[in-house]
Design a protein around this motif. Structure first.
Motif, PDB file in Angstrom:
ATOM      1  N   SER A  47       0.814  -1.220   0.000  1.00 10.22           N
ATOM      2  CA  SER A  47       0.000   0.000   0.000  1.00 10.22           C
ATOM      3  C   SER A  47       0.844   1.266   0.000  1.00 10.22           C
ATOM      4  N   SER A  48       2.161   1.144   0.181  1.00  6.92           N
ATOM      5  CA  SER A  48       3.037   2.319   0.149  1.00  6.92           C
ATOM      6  C   SER A  48       3.522   2.649  -1.253  1.00  6.92           C
ATOM      7  N   LEU A  49       3.297   1.745  -2.203  1.00 10.67           N
ATOM      8  CA  LEU A  49       3.885   1.887  -3.527  1.00 10.67           C
ATOM      9  C   LEU A  49       3.107   2.860  -4.400  1.00 10.67           C
ATOM     10  N   ASP A  50       3.820   3.589  -5.228  1.00  8.09           N
ATOM     11  CA  ASP A  50       3.209   4.398  -6.284  1.00  8.09           C
ATOM     12  C   ASP A  50       3.191   3.537  -7.540  1.00  8.09           C
ATOM     13  N   LEU A  51       2.031   2.934  -7.808  1.00  2.49           N
ATOM     14  CA  LEU A  51       1.936   1.969  -8.902  1.00  2.49           C
ATOM     15  C   LEU A  51       1.990   2.628 -10.271  1.00  2.49           C
ATOM     16  N   GLY A  52       1.972   3.961 -10.301  1.00  3.59           N
ATOM     17  CA  GLY A  52       2.144   4.675 -11.562  1.00  3.59           C
ATOM     18  C   GLY A  52       3.592   4.752 -12.001  1.00  3.59           C
ATOM     19  N   GLN A  53       4.496   4.325 -11.130  1.00  2.00           N
ATOM     20  CA  GLN A  53       5.928   4.317 -11.447  1.00  2.00           C
ATOM     21  C   GLN A  53       6.383   2.887 -11.732  1.00  2.00           C
ATOM     22  N   PRO A  54       7.376   2.697 -12.595  1.00  2.00           N
ATOM     23  CA  PRO A  54       7.812   1.345 -12.953  1.00  2.00           C
ATOM     24  C   PRO A  54       8.412   0.593 -11.767  1.00  2.00           C
ATOM     25  N   ASP A  55       8.292  -0.725 -11.817  1.00  2.66           N
ATOM     26  CA  ASP A  55       8.940  -1.577 -10.828  1.00  2.66           C
ATOM     27  C   ASP A  55      10.451  -1.340 -10.856  1.00  2.66           C
ATOM     28  N   GLU A  56      11.039  -1.265  -9.665  1.00  2.00           N
ATOM     29  CA  GLU A  56      12.484  -1.051  -9.492  1.00  2.00           C
ATOM     30  C   GLU A  56      12.957   0.324  -9.957  1.00  2.00           C
ATOM     31  N   TYR A  57      12.027   1.284 -10.058  1.00  3.89           N
ATOM     32  CA  TYR A  57      12.402   2.685 -10.246  1.00  3.89           C
ATOM     33  C   TYR A  57      12.217   3.369  -8.889  1.00  3.89           C
ATOM     34  N   TRP A  58      13.181   4.184  -8.466  1.00  4.75           N
ATOM     35  CA  TRP A  58      13.215   4.658  -7.080  1.00  4.75           C
ATOM     36  C   TRP A  58      11.961   5.416  -6.653  1.00  4.75           C
ATOM     37  N   GLN A  59      11.290   6.108  -7.598  1.00  4.92           N
ATOM     38  CA  GLN A  59      10.118   6.890  -7.202  1.00  4.92           C
ATOM     39  C   GLN A  59       8.886   6.022  -6.944  1.00  4.92           C
ATOM     40  N   ARG A  60       8.943   4.753  -7.263  1.00  2.71           N
ATOM     41  CA  ARG A  60       7.833   3.846  -6.944  1.00  2.71           C
ATOM     42  C   ARG A  60       7.704   3.650  -5.422  1.00  2.71           C
ATOM     43  N   TYR A  61       8.810   3.852  -4.723  1.00  2.00           N
ATOM     44  CA  TYR A  61       8.876   3.552  -3.291  1.00  2.00           C
ATOM     45  C   TYR A  61       8.782   4.849  -2.488  1.00  2.00           C
ATOM     46  N   LEU A  62       8.128   4.757  -1.359  1.00  2.00           N
ATOM     47  CA  LEU A  62       7.889   5.941  -0.535  1.00  2.00           C
ATOM     48  C   LEU A  62       9.223   6.471  -0.008  1.00  2.00           C
ATOM     49  N   TYR A  63       9.582   7.667  -0.447  1.00  2.17           N
ATOM     50  CA  TYR A  63      10.862   8.256  -0.050  1.00  2.17           C
ATOM     51  C   TYR A  63      10.702   9.766  -0.036  1.00  2.17           C
ATOM     52  N   PHE A  64      11.160  10.378   1.043  1.00  2.00           N
ATOM     53  CA  PHE A  64      10.997  11.818   1.226  1.00  2.00           C
ATOM     54  C   PHE A  64      12.342  12.468   1.513  1.00  2.00           C
ATOM     55  N   ASN A  65      12.405  13.765   1.304  1.00  2.00           N
ATOM     56  CA  ASN A  65      13.400  14.595   1.952  1.00  2.00           C
ATOM     57  C   ASN A  65      12.821  14.978   3.317  1.00  2.00           C
ATOM     58  N   ALA A  66      13.646  14.949   4.343  1.00  2.00           N
ATOM     59  CA  ALA A  66      13.161  15.224   5.697  1.00  2.00           C
ATOM     60  C   ALA A  66      13.177  16.712   6.016  1.00  2.00           C
ATOM     61  N   GLY A  67      13.099  17.566   4.989  1.00  2.00           N
ATOM     62  CA  GLY A  67      13.126  19.008   5.197  1.00  2.00           C
ATOM     63  C   GLY A  67      11.894  19.561   5.870  1.00  2.00           C
ATOM     64  N   PHE A  68      10.780  18.856   5.800  1.00  2.00           N
ATOM     65  CA  PHE A  68       9.616  19.172   6.631  1.00  2.00           C
ATOM     66  C   PHE A  68       8.839  17.894   6.873  1.00  2.00           C
ATOM     67  N   PHE A  69       8.091  17.882   7.964  1.00  2.00           N
ATOM     68  CA  PHE A  69       7.105  16.844   8.249  1.00  2.00           C
ATOM     69  C   PHE A  69       6.185  17.375   9.334  1.00  2.00           C
ATOM     70  N   PHE A  70       5.039  16.746   9.500  1.00  2.00           N
ATOM     71  CA  PHE A  70       4.068  17.233  10.491  1.00  2.00           C
ATOM     72  C   PHE A  70       3.218  16.085  11.018  1.00  2.00           C
TER      73      PHE A  70
END
Length: 334
Positions: free
Chosen positions: A167-190
């Protein structure tokens, strides 16, 4: 405080203020918040690490003038203790400082090298659905030739903490492409409570640092530990990408500029105008000029020379290429 999906104007903001570069960035942040977001009703906390066994030198803000000016700009300086990270991993400050905030009150954390460029009170935060910055590159993991792929590495972490990976995956991105996986810059969060969020962030970060899954054996965690743990924390609380919608934080309302040469190289004319406007008053200028990179970049015009090196509508795709051009011309400072 009641949970709601309506916009909040009574949340708290936290940045970390530490002796050296961060204390001057904190001044710029506070000045831009006051100038650009006059309807903000919450409190601005500058969390200050205290001397202790995990710091070889005193990490506190230096100089009464900086402290006085932060207070004049509406900031509250609050101390916190480092029990786990400190000098060895200063990025851990953003985790440990959360426990110094008022418990049970919604908060937004920002990296100190952030400029407020619009009305923060207009952002429709849903503090029950956390997110973080999507302005990032594929910095982690770095795949080895015969090692596990993105999917195996990330799934091992979700499995470690009993989280649903699919449920964390972005299925609009190809398998084994880094943007498919939930990844953030920690510059902000709330989130709606800094202590609840902070405890899970701390637990996950320590568990990864001390007992990482075998799939991570070839992966560097310094300085990426906070950004490895953060998506797991956000997912565990029912957060996702772009809540609120894209284009506000790290967009029209805030700018995580990282270092001033990058701001001048790639940000909009509006961002540059806000920076130079909020740092222009003599009271602010007097203190900021104590820090040489700010003095040269903003007050002596080096930033505008950096800006002239680039077409802001046709920038290099990778940040490293921008950095290299600045360095090659002798203008890099931080």
């Amino acid at each position: 405080m009641a949970k709601t999906t309506e916009k909040h104007t009574d949340f708290n903001i936290m940045i970390v203020g530490q002796g050296g570069r961060l204390q001057f960035e904190a001044l710029i942040f506070a000045a831009s918040l006051r100038d650009q977001s006059p309807d903000f009703k919450g409190r601005l906390f500058v969390a200050e690490p205290q001397p202790g066994a995990l710091w070889p030198n005193d990490p506190r803000i230096r100089g009464d003038e900086t402290r006085d000016l932060l207070k004049e700009l509406g900031a509250e300086i609050i101390p916190f203790e480092n029990r786990h990270f400190g000098h060895a991993y200063p990025y851990g400050n953003k985790i440990e400082a959360l426990f110094s905030l008022p418990k049970g009150e919604p908060f937004v954390f920002f990296d100190t090298d952030t400029l407020i460029t619009g009305d923060l009170a207009s952002v429709p935060f849903d503090f029950t659905r956390p997110t973080a910055s999507m302005r990032r590159e594929g910095t982690w993991p770095q795949l080895e030739l015969y090692g596990p792929g993105y999917g195996a590495i990330w799934k091992s972490l979700y499995d470690k903490f009993g989280l649903d990976f699919e449920s964390s995956l972005d299925l609009g991105q190809p398998d084994e492409y880094w943007q498919r996986y939930l990844y953030f810059n920690a510059g902000f969060f709330f989130y709606d409570c800094p202590h609840v969020f902070g405890q899970r962030f701390l637990d996950y970060a320590l568990a990864i640092a001390n007992d990482a899954p075998p799939e991570l054996v070839c992966q560097e965690l310094d300085p990426w530990l906070d950004q490895v743990a953060l998506p797991l924390v956000i997912h565990s609380f029912g957060g996702a990408r772009d809540t609120p919608e894209a284009g506000l934080l790290d967009g029209d309302i805030t700018c995580h500029y990282r270092v001033l040469p990058l701001l001048y190289a790639r940000e909009s004319d509006h961002v540059v105008k806000v920076l130079e406007s909020v740092t222009a008053p003599n009271r602010v200028k007097k203190v900021l000029k104590e820090y040489d990179p700010i003095k040269r970049m903003i007050y002596q015009g080096r930033g505008q020379k950096v800006r002239a090196l680039f077409d802001q509508d046709d920038l290099p795709r990778r940040e490293q290429a921008i950095r290299n051009t600045i360095k090659r011309n002798g203008f890099w400072m931080r």
